[in-house]
Design a protein around this motif. Structure first.
Motif, short mmCIF file in Angstrom:
data_model
loop_
_atom_site.label_atom_id
_atom_site.label_comp_id
_atom_site.label_asym_id
_atom_site.label_seq_id
_atom_site.Cartn_x
_atom_site.Cartn_y
_atom_site.Cartn_z
N HIS A 63 -4.26 12.62 0.17
CA HIS A 63 -3.44 11.93 1.65
C HIS A 63 -1.96 11.88 1.90
O HIS A 63 -1.88 11.65 2.66
N TRP A 64 -1.79 11.34 -0.08
CA TRP A 64 -0.54 11.43 0.05
C TRP A 64 0.94 12.52 -0.46
O TRP A 64 1.31 13.09 -0.02
N GLU A 111 3.20 13.72 2.31
CA GLU A 111 5.23 12.53 2.20
C GLU A 111 5.21 13.02 0.42
O GLU A 111 6.29 12.79 0.57
N ASP A 149 0.82 -0.93 -0.02
CA ASP A 149 0.00 0.25 0.04
C ASP A 149 0.72 1.16 0.16
O ASP A 149 1.38 1.16 0.85
N GLU A 172 -0.22 3.99 0.67
CA GLU A 172 0.17 5.06 2.03
C GLU A 172 1.02 4.74 3.12
O GLU A 172 2.11 5.49 3.45
N GLU A 173 1.82 2.82 3.74
CA GLU A 173 2.89 2.66 4.27
C GLU A 173 3.81 3.08 3.70
O GLU A 173 5.35 3.21 4.56
N LYS A 178 5.62 6.36 3.83
CA LYS A 178 6.10 6.58 5.10
C LYS A 178 7.15 6.81 5.33
O LYS A 178 8.55 6.95 5.76
N GLN A 219 -6.91 9.42 -3.67
CA GLN A 219 -5.84 9.04 -2.15
C GLN A 219 -4.92 10.13 -2.04
O GLN A 219 -4.38 10.43 -1.46
#
Length: 213
Positions: A138-139, A142, A112, A114-115, A118, A135
């Motif tokens: 949300h990304w 980062e 994923d 998102e993980e 990070k 998404q």
């Protein structure tokens, strides 16, 4: 269509192709309805990579590896691509395509975004966003962390076949969340003082952002 269909068809007719192997990857992906980059946008992507001449590229959304291989054709020899994909069948197809192309400068990270984002360390001086559109917003924190000043971010499919300009009530109920988030994303790109952004009506819409501070 974002632009007149005849104009889009004419632009696509000028495309010289990308060699027998990549043209076959494109045809097979479209036959299987894999969401790969549109033909007119692929020319735009290659032009940006050729102009930027990056040392490290990050791609969010590998699919079958078509866009990564396009970028590898025009990037400097010492450049490396890191690409992220979570859908297992596409991961296997991408690995097979990278192997058949003999391309060893591409690293595919499975999981994923998102993980994975990070845990990445930058800088990546060219980033291509072409994954789950809802998404993107949300990304973005980062992504900005991983970009150096002068870095380029290309975000694909940002106009959603023109739906993004519609009222949320004119969009089908199931699409309203992604509609809202994409509008938030475009507002964030165009109003963040760290970025200079242009939204371009090519393909399904693309946003080009340069980190200026």
């Amino acid at each position: 269509m974002i632009v007149n269909e005849r104009i889009a068809d004419y632009i696509c007719s000028l495309d010289p192709g990308n060699g027998a192997f990549l043209d076959q990857v494109e045809r097979e992906a479209r036959r299987q309805e894999v969401p790969i980059i549109r033909k007119e946008t692929s020319a735009f992507l290659k032009m940006l990579v050729a102009a930027k001449r990056p040392e490290r590229i990050l791609e969010v959304g590998t699919a079958v590896g078509y866009s990564a291989l396009l970028m590898s054709r025009v990037m400097p020899e010492n450049c490396r691509i890191t690409t992220i994909e979570k859908f297992s069948p596409r991961i296997q197809a991408a690995k097979a395509n990278f192997l058949e192309a003999g391309e060893e400068r591409i690293t595919l990270l499975e999981g994923d975004a998102e993980e994975i984002l990070k845990d990445l360390t930058g800088p990546f001086d060219f980033i291509f966003m072409d994954a789950a559109k809802g998404q993107y917003i949300h990304w973005l924190p980062e992504i900005l962390r991983l970009m150096p000043v002068g870095g380029v971010l290309l975000s694909d499919n940002v106009l959603q076949d023109g739906d993004v300009i519609q009222s949320r009530f004119a969009v089908e109920r199931r699409d309203r969340t992604i509609h809202k988030r994409m509008r938030e994303y475009l507002f964030a790109l165009t109003h963040d003082s760290r970025l200079q952004t242009s939204v371009v009506p090519v393909g399904d819409g693309a946003a080009v952002s340069v980190k200026i501070r």
